[in-house]
Design a protein around this motif. Structure first.
Motif, PDB file in Angstrom:
ATOM      1  N   ARG A   1       0.848  -1.187   0.000  1.00  0.00           N
ATOM      2  CA  ARG A   1       0.000   0.000   0.000  1.00  0.00           C
ATOM      3  C   ARG A   1       0.888   1.242   0.000  1.00  0.00           C
ATOM      4  N   PHE A   2       0.580   2.161  -0.911  1.00  0.00           N
ATOM      5  CA  PHE A   2       1.464   3.305  -1.132  1.00  0.00           C
ATOM      6  C   PHE A   2       1.189   4.482  -0.191  1.00  0.00           C
ATOM      7  N   HIS A   3      -0.022   4.579   0.322  1.00  0.00           N
ATOM      8  CA  HIS A   3      -0.370   5.784   1.064  1.00  0.00           C
ATOM      9  C   HIS A   3      -1.406   5.431   2.128  1.00  0.00           C
TER      10      HIS A   3
ATOM     11  N   MET B   1       8.577  -2.913 -15.250  1.00  0.00           N
ATOM     12  CA  MET B   1       8.414  -1.839 -14.272  1.00  0.00           C
ATOM     13  C   MET B   1       6.962  -1.381 -14.213  1.00  0.00           C
ATOM     14  N   LEU B   2       6.469  -1.163 -12.987  1.00  0.00           N
ATOM     15  CA  LEU B   2       5.125  -0.642 -12.766  1.00  0.00           C
ATOM     16  C   LEU B   2       5.253   0.764 -12.181  1.00  0.00           C
ATOM     17  N   LYS B   3       4.502   1.699 -12.746  1.00  0.00           N
ATOM     18  CA  LYS B   3       4.530   3.088 -12.306  1.00  0.00           C
ATOM     19  C   LYS B   3       3.189   3.418 -11.658  1.00  0.00           C
ATOM     20  N   TYR B   4       3.242   4.063 -10.486  1.00  0.00           N
ATOM     21  CA  TYR B   4       2.009   4.359  -9.757  1.00  0.00           C
ATOM     22  C   TYR B   4       2.097   5.771  -9.188  1.00  0.00           C
ATOM     23  N   LYS B   5       1.080   6.577  -9.492  1.00  0.00           N
ATOM     24  CA  LYS B   5       1.059   7.959  -9.028  1.00  0.00           C
ATOM     25  C   LYS B   5       0.070   8.135  -7.873  1.00  0.00           C
ATOM     26  N   VAL B   6       0.443   8.950  -6.908  1.00  0.00           N
ATOM     27  CA  VAL B   6      -0.430   9.283  -5.785  1.00  0.00           C
ATOM     28  C   VAL B   6      -0.503  10.805  -5.688  1.00  0.00           C
ATOM     29  N   HIS B   7      -1.717  11.337  -5.765  1.00  0.00           N
ATOM     30  CA  HIS B   7      -1.929  12.776  -5.571  1.00  0.00           C
ATOM     31  C   HIS B   7      -2.281  12.991  -4.096  1.00  0.00           C
TER      32      HIS B   7
END
Length: 909
Positions: free
Chosen positions: A642-644, A681-687
């Motif tokens: 989990r990123f955030h 590679m997997l790219k994931y953005k979090v605002h």
């Protein structure tokens, strides 16, 4: 079905391997003469394109195509002269095929552009009816034969149109517009009622310059002698193929009207109608007899494939189209069996005894190819687009694939792995629209109430056609793979496509000269060009420059620019690579043609990934903010990430500028350039914009490697900076099989689950066993086995909490968002689980970690990472790594010390 298909693929490759190792000459020829040799590719291109494994056939075809370009076409794109049926073959049979076999390589796109430009500018013209057509049946780079016996356009000009069709398929609108203009002339003459010719009757020849059905010198319009190839009903489907292609690119229903009308007229006869020689040749009864011979299974198949309508199904469908309509696998197997039987016998008759190379097709070529790729027609047809849905990246040929459904928004495939180990597979879609897809994977397990054991669905993003979606296929079983569009991604209609070719890099003295291509349909604006060298520590940037941009392909002319990396020549024996747009900032048609690597000896090689590289693969879950990861070497386990989550931990002032913060802005760019080109590679953005948080942007780059997953977090601040300490929690989830059902789509890792261990094996034991370890005073130590959260401070955590408590850490017994009980301080941020047997480890480390915790019942390990100390409008990169490999705790410590010896924490230890 699986055994038959795998056998057919393997036997086909064995035949091709023999030809290209025993029969091919140094210049590429195969012994039948150039003109006949290229005809082999109509059949051989199909098995060669199914999978990237066993590259001998692809390399042999490339060598033949290159030989044809040099020795027959002389680099001009077309022979000097000849009749169109045969003169078009050297280029049309070889160069479009290479656009698929070497997809994205600029050399083959530009060769087809050269041929297309010659055809448009020299061989074609606008007739007196106002439509584009070919002027003659005899032409070449020496000129166009306009003798009355030669003028006009016939069915074999569709062969020359392959170049426009494939260039349009690649994404070049100029080729598309030529195809549509030319096809519009076909449509008009077919639908015109001229004398006794009814609408729907395609004439054998459109004469030049009139564009009419009447030959020069006032000859009868069906006079055999007036037509370069005579009047022979049964081949006009060659005109219908480009009409189908025109419909595909335009969705203009008018292009299918001639086919509809022809089919209507043909249906007036029950089968093939006889001619009535007592009537004139162009009497309507005899013209209808002509049309009764023109129906084609491939044309009716294309109509079904393009429109979904069953209107023309009565004229027949291809075996692959039938399979996708009703999924009758048993019928398909019956179709396949005779071809596979043929491949088992008469080896010499398929290899050493073949003399006439234009008469040898591989048995079952279309059936095998269509099963693996979902194509509903052969790959190479005159004027017809490729109908492939998927091709494969695999390590070997020990697999079978059967496409059961293929459309722009959905795909369903059966995959069987004949190996004893899980097989890494790259599923390369060619029809799916760009979008976010739900990926369902399951294993067939008989005919019971649950014939498929489905895994939890995950999300994958598909952007560029031909880019692999990575899967691990279990051994000895049949997997069901289904992709369903959830959200279409909006992309510009016109896109650039930056590309490097193997011949584009030249070393002159101390400088490296690079030719960069744009083979796309839009201008490429300013971008970076970088050269890196390889060492034991990985790839290091040596030189970088900015390139002002490259215009789009225009007037069917290649678009290139030249750049020099001054003083960047690597030393002899050093492997290096050159890449354009290393940060992937330019939105392109295709991204995997942006890099070439050169061996230590200087021979160029592509930078494509090895199918034997990373055993881990990551997917986004349906639960927002999570990814899940599998490891083909450790089946039955998945971790979640989990990123955030939760609130930040904040302390200290905000630095006023980059110098005060100690941030090197170049470092973040360098790391992004490195990670952006990693395989899988997997790219994931979090605002980040919740009220408790300073507004900021996070971009995660998650790249599988041999011993786990490498992590990169790029933080970008906006109008407000981040405090000196700004701790964020990263969640590494190892939930097991007995945890809450809602958690299991995210993680299901029974090998590392303390929750499983405590609630099953140790349910009645008062003292539980801890599987969680940290490093304290140079040795591994467990975190206590307890249902509450427990953790420890790293040296950074001791420093931060010491500032908060005035050096009295005992007054802060709980740490982190979960208020974990703080154990004695630890040496670094490395925290791991091991399995019960002690021979597998799964742990996490982030640079700049202040605290680590172990939390239940979620079965999570947490790293609290300090991303702070950033002024406004700044960028910082933080590295991390998840370790997952077979080994013990000492092995893990060795891996960590190797990976982080240059970091602050690694150096400290």
């Amino acid at each position: 079905w699986a055994r038959l298909l795998q056998e057919g693929l393997a036997r086909s490759h064995a035949i091709l391997n023999w030809w290209f190792t025993h029969r091919q000459a140094a210049d590429g020829q195969l012994g039948g003469g150039w003109g006949d040799d290229v005809e082999l590719l109509r059949s051989w291109g199909m098995p060669a394109s199914i999978t990237s494994a066993r590259q001998i056939p692809v390399e042999g075809i490339r060598k033949l195509a290159d030989g044809v370009w040099e020795h027959v076409l002389h680099g001009n794109g077309y022979p000097e002269d000849g009749d169109v049926e045969h003169a078009a073959e050297p280029a049309a049979d070889s160069q479009p095929l290479m656009m698929l076999l070497r997809y994205g390589e600029p050399e083959y796109v530009e060769r087809n552009l050269k041929t297309a430009k010659f055809l448009r500018d020299v061989a074609m013209g606008v007739n007196e009816r106002g439509f584009l057509q070919f002027k003659s049946c005899y032409f070449g780079t020496d000129g166009v034969n306009l003798h009355p016996s030669a003028v006009g356009q016939n069915i074999y000009h569709s062969r020359a149109m392959r170049h426009f069709v494939w260039l349009a398929w690649y994404g070049l609108p100029e080729a598309r517009e030529v195809l549509l203009a030319w096809a519009d002339g076909l449509r008009e003459i077919a639908m015109a009622e001229i004398g006794p010719k009814p609408a729907g009757y395609m004439p054998f020849t459109m004469f030049w310059p009139s564009g009419n059905i009447y030959p020069p010198e006032n000859r009868f319009w069906l006079d055999e002698r007036a037509h370069a190839y005579g009047v022979s009903p049964g081949k006009l489907w060659k005109y219908h193929f480009p009409l189908c292609s025109a419909y595909y690119f335009s969705r203009g229903r008018q292009f299918l009207e001639p086919i509809d009308r022809m089919m209507d007229l043909a249906s007036m006869s029950a089968g093939t109608a006889p001619y009535d020689e007592s009537l004139p040749r162009d009497h309507i009864k005899n013209l209808l007899s002509d049309l009764s011979r023109e129906t084609s299974v491939d044309v009716s198949t294309m109509c079904r494939w393009l429109t979904g309508s069953s209107m023309h199904d009565g004229f027949g469908l291809s075996a692959s189209m039938c399979l996708q309509v009703d999924r009758d696998i048993n019928r398909f197997v019956r179709t396949l069996e005779p071809a596979i039987s043929n491949l088992r016998i008469n080896w010499a008759a398929k290899t050493s005894e073949v003399l006439q190379t234009d008469r040898f097709d591989l048995p079952g070529d279309v059936a095998i190819f269509s099963a693996y790729t979902g194509a509903v027609t052969a790959l190479i047809e005159d004027g017809l687009i490729p109908t492939i849905a998927v091709t494969w990246d695999t390590p070997d040929l020990n697999f079978a694939a059967l496409v059961l459904h293929a459309s722009p928004d959905r795909m369903r495939v059966l995959l069987h792995n004949f190996n004893n180990d899980a097989m890494p597979v790259g599923l390369k879609p060619w029809q799916l629209v760009p979008g976010e897809y739900l990926l369902n994977r399951g294993v067939q397990q008989g005919n019971g109430p649950r014939p498929i054991a489905w895994e939890p669905p995950v999300m994958v993003t598909h952007v560029c056609r031909g880019t692999p979606i990575h899967l691990d296929i279990p051994p000895g079983s049949t997997s069901v793979i289904e992709l369903r569009l959830q959200k279409e991604l909006s992309r510009p209609a016109l896109l650039p496509d930056l590309a490097l070719d193997r011949k584009d890099v030249a070393i002159t003295g101390n400088d490296v000269h690079v030719t960069v291509h744009n083979i796309g349909s839009a201008q490429a604006n300013e971008f970076s060009l970088i050269l890196e060298t390889e060492s034991d520590a990985g790839w290091t940037a040596v030189s970088q420059t900015r390139v002002s941009g490259i215009p789009a392909v225009k007037d069917l002319e290649p678009a290139t620019t030249h750049a020099v990396l001054t003083g960047a020549a690597p030393k002899p024996g050093v492997r290096f690579r050159v890449a354009v747009d290393p940060e992937n900032l330019v939105d392109e048609l295709y991204e995997l043609n942006n890099q070439v690597a050169l061996s230590a000896q200087g021979a160029p090689s592509t930078g494509e990934q090895s199918m034997h590289a990373a055993p881990t693969t990551l997917y986004v879950t349906e639960n927002d903010g999570f990814v899940t990861c599998v490891n083909r070497l450790h089946p039955g386990n998945r971790f979640g990430y989990r990123f955030h989550e939760h609130m930040p931990l904040i302390h200290g002032p905000i630095p006023k500028d980059l110098q005060a913060a100690g941030i090197d802005p170049v470092e973040a760019t360098r790391l992004v350039q490195d990670f952006a080109r990693r395989p899988k590679m997997l790219k994931y953005k979090v605002h980040v914009d919740k009220k408790e948080w300073v507004p900021q942007e996070w971009t995660f780059y998650v790249a599988p490697v041999e011993d786990g997953v490498e992590l990169l977090l790029v933080v970008e601040t906006k109008d407000q900076g981040l405090n000196e300490y700004y701790g964020i929690q990263q969640c590494f989830r190892l939930s097991g099989s007995t945890n809450e059902l809602w958690r299991r789509p995210i993680a299901d890792a029974p090998a590392f689950s303390e929750y499983d261990l405590w609630n099953v094996d140790e349910k009645d034991k008062p003292d539980k066993t801890s599987l969680t370890y940290v490093v304290r005073k140079g040795v591994w130590a467990t975190l206590p086995a307890m249902l509450g959260a427990v953790g420890a401070r790293t040296p950074l955590g001791v420093q931060v909490d010491g500032l908060l408590t005035g050096g009295k850490l005992e007054t802060m017994p709980l740490i982190g968002p979960y208020k974990a009980r703080a154990e004695a301080p630890i040496d670094c941020g490395l925290i791991t689980r091991r399995n019960r047997e002690g021979n597998w480890v799964c742990g996490i480390f982030w640079d700049r970690t202040s605290h680590v915790t172990n939390h239940h019942p979620a079965d999570c390990l947490h790293s609290i990472v300090n991303i702070g100390g950033m002024p406004p409008h700044a960028k910082r990169a933080v590295r991390g790594k998840i370790y997952w490999f077979q080994g013990d705790l000492q092995d893990l410590l060795d891996h960590w010390r190797r990976d982080w010896k240059h970091s602050s924490e690694g150096a400290r230890k």
